[in-house]
Design a protein around this motif. Structure first.
Motif, PDB file in Angstrom:
ATOM      1  N   MET A 295       5.635   7.036 -10.461  1.00 18.27           N
ATOM      2  CA  MET A 295       6.529   7.468  -9.384  1.00 18.27           C
ATOM      3  C   MET A 295       6.215   6.747  -8.077  1.00 18.27           C
ATOM      4  O   MET A 295       7.094   6.367  -7.337  1.00 18.27           O
ATOM      5  CB  MET A 295       6.433   8.979  -9.173  1.00 18.27           C
ATOM      6  N   TYR A 296       4.910   6.600  -7.807  1.00 16.86           N
ATOM      7  CA  TYR A 296       4.489   5.986  -6.556  1.00 16.86           C
ATOM      8  C   TYR A 296       4.112   4.515  -6.728  1.00 16.86           C
ATOM      9  O   TYR A 296       3.735   3.859  -5.766  1.00 16.86           O
ATOM     10  CB  TYR A 296       3.313   6.750  -5.950  1.00 16.86           C
ATOM     11  N   MET A 297       4.203   4.010  -7.972  1.00 16.82           N
ATOM     12  CA  MET A 297       3.931   2.610  -8.288  1.00 16.82           C
ATOM     13  C   MET A 297       2.555   2.147  -7.797  1.00 16.82           C
ATOM     14  O   MET A 297       2.398   1.040  -7.273  1.00 16.82           O
ATOM     15  CB  MET A 297       5.016   1.704  -7.689  1.00 16.82           C
ATOM     16  N   MET A 298       1.565   2.995  -7.971  1.00 16.34           N
ATOM     17  CA  MET A 298       0.214   2.642  -7.554  1.00 16.34           C
ATOM     18  C   MET A 298      -0.514   1.926  -8.684  1.00 16.34           C
ATOM     19  O   MET A 298      -0.236   2.151  -9.858  1.00 16.34           O
ATOM     20  CB  MET A 298      -0.565   3.896  -7.141  1.00 16.34           C
ATOM     21  N   LYS A 299      -1.463   1.090  -8.313  1.00 20.58           N
ATOM     22  CA  LYS A 299      -2.291   0.398  -9.289  1.00 20.58           C
ATOM     23  C   LYS A 299      -3.397   1.331  -9.774  1.00 20.58           C
ATOM     24  O   LYS A 299      -3.755   2.293  -9.082  1.00 20.58           O
ATOM     25  CB  LYS A 299      -2.930  -0.835  -8.654  1.00 20.58           C
ATOM     26  N   ASP A 300      -3.955   1.020 -10.948  1.00 17.89           N
ATOM     27  CA  ASP A 300      -5.038   1.842 -11.490  1.00 17.89           C
ATOM     28  C   ASP A 300      -6.212   1.930 -10.518  1.00 17.89           C
ATOM     29  O   ASP A 300      -6.806   2.995 -10.347  1.00 17.89           O
ATOM     30  CB  ASP A 300      -5.515   1.291 -12.835  1.00 17.89           C
ATOM     31  N   SER A 301      -6.537   0.825  -9.887  1.00 17.23           N
ATOM     32  CA  SER A 301      -7.666   0.824  -8.947  1.00 17.23           C
ATOM     33  C   SER A 301      -7.386   1.720  -7.741  1.00 17.23           C
ATOM     34  O   SER A 301      -8.285   2.407  -7.245  1.00 17.23           O
ATOM     35  CB  SER A 301      -7.980  -0.592  -8.493  1.00 17.23           C
ATOM     36  N   GLU A 302      -6.142   1.745  -7.266  1.00 21.04           N
ATOM     37  CA  GLU A 302      -5.776   2.608  -6.138  1.00 21.04           C
ATOM     38  C   GLU A 302      -5.860   4.078  -6.536  1.00 21.04           C
ATOM     39  O   GLU A 302      -6.344   4.916  -5.768  1.00 21.04           O
ATOM     40  CB  GLU A 302      -4.362   2.283  -5.654  1.00 21.04           C
ATOM     41  N   ILE A 303      -5.397   4.387  -7.730  1.00 23.34           N
ATOM     42  CA  ILE A 303      -5.466   5.763  -8.228  1.00 23.34           C
ATOM     43  C   ILE A 303      -6.920   6.192  -8.360  1.00 23.34           C
ATOM     44  O   ILE A 303      -7.281   7.322  -8.008  1.00 23.34           O
ATOM     45  CB  ILE A 303      -4.724   5.896  -9.575  1.00 23.34           C
ATOM     46  N   ALA A 304      -7.755   5.290  -8.839  1.00 23.76           N
ATOM     47  CA  ALA A 304      -9.176   5.597  -9.002  1.00 23.76           C
ATOM     48  C   ALA A 304      -9.818   5.915  -7.651  1.00 23.76           C
ATOM     49  O   ALA A 304     -10.552   6.905  -7.526  1.00 23.76           O
ATOM     50  CB  ALA A 304      -9.886   4.427  -9.670  1.00 23.76           C
ATOM     51  N   ILE A 305      -9.529   5.109  -6.654  1.00 27.02           N
ATOM     52  CA  ILE A 305     -10.099   5.337  -5.323  1.00 27.02           C
ATOM     53  C   ILE A 305      -9.596   6.645  -4.744  1.00 27.02           C
ATOM     54  O   ILE A 305     -10.369   7.433  -4.195  1.00 27.02           O
ATOM     55  CB  ILE A 305      -9.761   4.158  -4.386  1.00 27.02           C
ATOM     56  N   LEU A 306      -8.312   6.910  -4.873  1.00 26.21           N
ATOM     57  CA  LEU A 306      -7.711   8.123  -4.326  1.00 26.21           C
ATOM     58  C   LEU A 306      -8.314   9.382  -4.929  1.00 26.21           C
ATOM     59  O   LEU A 306      -8.495  10.386  -4.246  1.00 26.21           O
ATOM     60  CB  LEU A 306      -6.197   8.109  -4.558  1.00 26.21           C
ATOM     61  N   ASN A 307      -8.658   9.334  -6.210  1.00 27.60           N
ATOM     62  CA  ASN A 307      -9.155  10.522  -6.904  1.00 27.60           C
ATOM     63  C   ASN A 307     -10.660  10.511  -7.143  1.00 27.60           C
ATOM     64  O   ASN A 307     -11.178  11.381  -7.840  1.00 27.60           O
ATOM     65  CB  ASN A 307      -8.426  10.668  -8.241  1.00 27.60           C
ATOM     66  N   ASN A 308     -11.347   9.527  -6.589  1.00 27.31           N
ATOM     67  CA  ASN A 308     -12.806   9.410  -6.749  1.00 27.31           C
ATOM     68  C   ASN A 308     -13.226   9.391  -8.212  1.00 27.31           C
ATOM     69  O   ASN A 308     -14.138  10.122  -8.631  1.00 27.31           O
ATOM     70  CB  ASN A 308     -13.536  10.538  -6.009  1.00 27.31           C
ATOM     71  N   ILE A 309     -12.541   8.591  -9.003  1.00 29.77           N
ATOM     72  CA  ILE A 309     -12.878   8.414 -10.406  1.00 29.77           C
ATOM     73  C   ILE A 309     -12.891   6.924 -10.702  1.00 29.77           C
ATOM     74  O   ILE A 309     -12.456   6.118  -9.878  1.00 29.77           O
ATOM     75  CB  ILE A 309     -11.885   9.151 -11.336  1.00 29.77           C
ATOM     76  N   SER A 310     -13.384   6.559 -11.875  1.00 34.04           N
ATOM     77  CA  SER A 310     -13.433   5.137 -12.222  1.00 34.04           C
ATOM     78  C   SER A 310     -12.077   4.653 -12.740  1.00 34.04           C
ATOM     79  O   SER A 310     -11.231   5.455 -13.153  1.00 34.04           O
ATOM     80  CB  SER A 310     -14.512   4.892 -13.273  1.00 34.04           C
ATOM     81  N   ARG A 311     -11.901   3.345 -12.731  1.00 31.51           N
ATOM     82  CA  ARG A 311     -10.677   2.752 -13.268  1.00 31.51           C
ATOM     83  C   ARG A 311     -10.548   3.042 -14.756  1.00 31.51           C
ATOM     84  O   ARG A 311      -9.453   3.230 -15.269  1.00 31.51           O
ATOM     85  CB  ARG A 311     -10.714   1.228 -13.036  1.00 31.51           C
ATOM     86  N   GLN A 312     -11.681   3.087 -15.442  1.00 35.04           N
ATOM     87  CA  GLN A 312     -11.660   3.367 -16.874  1.00 35.04           C
ATOM     88  C   GLN A 312     -11.138   4.776 -17.153  1.00 35.04           C
ATOM     89  O   GLN A 312     -10.358   4.980 -18.090  1.00 35.04           O
ATOM     90  CB  GLN A 312     -13.072   3.207 -17.473  1.00 35.04           C
TER      91      GLN A 312
END
Length: 178
Positions: free
Chosen positions: A135-152
Motif C-alpha cells: 500500500m505504501y510501496m516501502m522497501k523491505d529495508s525501510e519496513i525493517a527500520i520502521l519496525n525495529n526488525i531485520s530485513r530477513q
C-alpha cells in the motif's frame, strides 16, 4: 543588571515577570526544537518543561552562580525533552501507519470489507509488512527500520503472508492443486 542566578531565585519565589523574562530569553531555542518536531503542541510542551526546570534547578549547588552553567543546564533540559518527545511521536506514527484501512483506495465498501477480511487472517507482523510494502510501496529495508526488525524477518513475514493469501484465493475460487 541582575544575573541569571538572581532571576531564577526570583522565579522560584513566584515572580511571574521573571518567569516570562526567562521564557522570552529561551524562546529562540524553544522555537528551534518545536519546528524540528512539527507537532502542534511542541512549543507549549517545551515551554512547560522550561518552567518546570526553573522550579527544579538546584542553583544552590555547584557552579550555578555563573550564567554559562545555568544556560547550559536549561539548554540540555530542553534538548532532552525534545528527544523524549521525538521518541514518543515516532512510536505514535509507527502505530498509526500499521493498518490505516482508510487509505485503501477501493471502488466500493465491499472491496474494503473484503480487504479487511483478508488482512485479519494474517499475524500482526505479516499485516504490517503487507500494508507497508504494497500500500505504501516501502522497501523491505525501510519496513525493517520502521519496525525495529531485520530485513530477513520482513522477508519471511512477507512470504508467509503471500502464502496465506494465495491459499485464501485458491479456496475462494475453488482451485485444487494437482
Amino acid at each position: 543588571m541582575r544575573n541569571l542566578y538572581e532571576i531564577i531565585q526570583s522565579c522560584k519565589d513566584g515572580n511571574e515577570e521573571d518567569v516570562i523574562f526567562i521564557l522570552n530569553k529561551f524562546d529562540p531555542l524553544i522555537n528551534k526544537y518545536s519546528r524540528l518536531l512539527e507537532y502542534e503542541d511542541t512549543k507549549q510542551e517545551l515551554s512547560l518543561t522550561l518552567i518546570k526546570v526553573l522550579q527544579r534547578i538546584r542553583i544552590d549547588k555547584g557552579n550555578f552562580r555563573e550564567d554559562k552553567y545555568i544556560i547550559s543546564y536549561i539548554k540540555k533540559s530542553i534538548i532532552n525533552r525534545y528527544i523524549a518527545l521525538l521518541k514518543q511521536l515516532s512510536k505514535v506514527s509507527r502505530y498509526e501507519s500499521e493498518a490505516d484501512i482508510n487509505l485503501i483506495y477501493a471502488d466500493n465498501d465491499e472491496d474494503v470489507l473484503e480487504m479487511c477480511d483478508l488482512l485479519k487472517d494474517l499475524t500482526e507482523i505479516e499485516r504490517k509488512v503487507i500494508i507497508l510494502k504494497y500500500m505504501y510501496m516501502m522497501k523491505d529495508s525501510e519496513i525493517a527500520i520502521l519496525n525495529n526488525i531485520s530485513r530477513q524477518v520482513v522477508n519471511q513475514a512477507k512470504n508467509r503472508a503471500i502464502s496465506k493469501l494465495r491459499l485464501y484465493f485458491k479456496k475462494s475460487l475453488n482451485i485444487v492443486d494437482k
